[in-house]
Write an enzyme that holds these catalytic residues in place. Sequence first.
Site, short mmCIF file in Angstrom:
data_model
loop_
_atom_site.label_atom_id
_atom_site.label_comp_id
_atom_site.label_asym_id
_atom_site.label_seq_id
_atom_site.Cartn_x
_atom_site.Cartn_y
_atom_site.Cartn_z
N HIS A 133 0.83 -1.21 0.00
CA HIS A 133 0.00 0.00 0.00
C HIS A 133 0.87 1.26 0.00
CE1 HIS A 133 -3.35 2.66 1.26
NE2 HIS A 133 -2.44 3.22 2.03
N GLU A 134 1.86 1.29 0.87
CA GLU A 134 2.73 2.48 0.96
C GLU A 134 3.52 2.69 -0.33
OE1 GLU A 134 2.40 4.67 3.16
OE2 GLU A 134 1.14 3.51 4.52
N HIS A 137 1.43 4.31 -2.89
CA HIS A 137 1.40 5.79 -2.80
C HIS A 137 2.61 6.39 -3.53
CE1 HIS A 137 -1.96 6.55 -0.14
NE2 HIS A 137 -1.46 5.87 0.88
N GLU A 190 -6.20 6.67 -1.30
CA GLU A 190 -6.06 5.51 -0.42
C GLU A 190 -6.57 4.24 -1.10
OE1 GLU A 190 -4.37 5.32 2.12
OE2 GLU A 190 -4.03 7.43 2.46
ZN LIG Z 1 -2.35 5.23 2.67
#
Ligand SMILES: [Zn+2]
Length: 257
Positions: A133-134, A137, A190
Site C-alpha cells: 500500500h505504501e 502511494h 487511499e
Molecule cells: Zn495510505
Amino acid sequence: MMLRNGRFGTYSLCGALGLVLLVTACTTAPVSGRRQLILVSPEQSTALGVEAYQQIKQQTPIVRGTQEARMVERVGAAISKVVEGAEGFEWEFTLFRDETPNAFALPGGKVGVNTGLFDVAKTEAQLAAVLGHEIGHVMARHSAERMSRDMATQLGLSVLGAATQSQEMVGLVSNAATLGVSLPFNRSQESESDRIGLIYMAKAGYDPRAAVDLWANFAAVGGERPPKFLSTHPLPEDRIERIKQHLPEALAFYKGN
Ligand SMILES: [Zn+2]
C-alpha cells in the site's frame, strides 16, 4: 477553494493548467490508469521526500537488527523489486520506535514503519499488505499530486491572468512541500493505493488475501478512537469490501495460489 471537490474534474484541470503552464502536467497512475494533474517534477518531489525522511530519522529512534526490523527490510526489498518505473529511486525501509500503529511513504522510495504496526500486522504477508500500500502511494506519486492540487488552488486566477514569475513558482513549490509531507492522502488515493498494493504484494509472492485480515485487525483495535493511520484512511468496512472486489485481479499475479 478545494478544486478537487469543485465542478472542475482532474481532466479539465489538466487541460487548462497544462496549457497555461506549458508543461506536461498530466500523468497516469499505475494499475488504475487514472489521469493525474502533477505540476512537480519527479526530481523535485524526490528531493523533498529525501529531505523529510532525513528529518524524521533524526527525530525518531530507529530500530535495527531485530526480527521485526529485518522483516521490514526483507518485505520492502521483495516488493520494491517487482515495481516497475522506479528507476532512480533509492528505496529505504526503516523501522521507527513508535507505538502508534502506522506506516508512511515519501516520494523517492522512502518508507517508514512504526513498531506499533506489529500490533495489527501479525504476519509477514500482512506487513506486505501495508508496504504494498505504501509503495503504491509512492508509485502513483500521490504526494506530488496533492502538492499540485494545492499549487493549482493557490495559482488560481493569477495563472490565467498573467505569465507566472518563476520566483513565485519556487515559493509555491516550497510552501506546498510542507503540506505535501504532513497532510493525509484523500480517500480515492487511499483506495487506489490499496488496489496497487494488492498487485505488488502478489507479484512479490505474498498472498493478497492477507490484506483483508490486516484491515480486520485494524478495525478490531480501532475501538471508539481509531488509531491515526485508520482515521486518515477510509472506513475499514468500506475498505475491506473494495479490497475483496480487487482480489481476483491481484490473485492472478499470485503464484502460490
Ligand atoms: Zn495510505
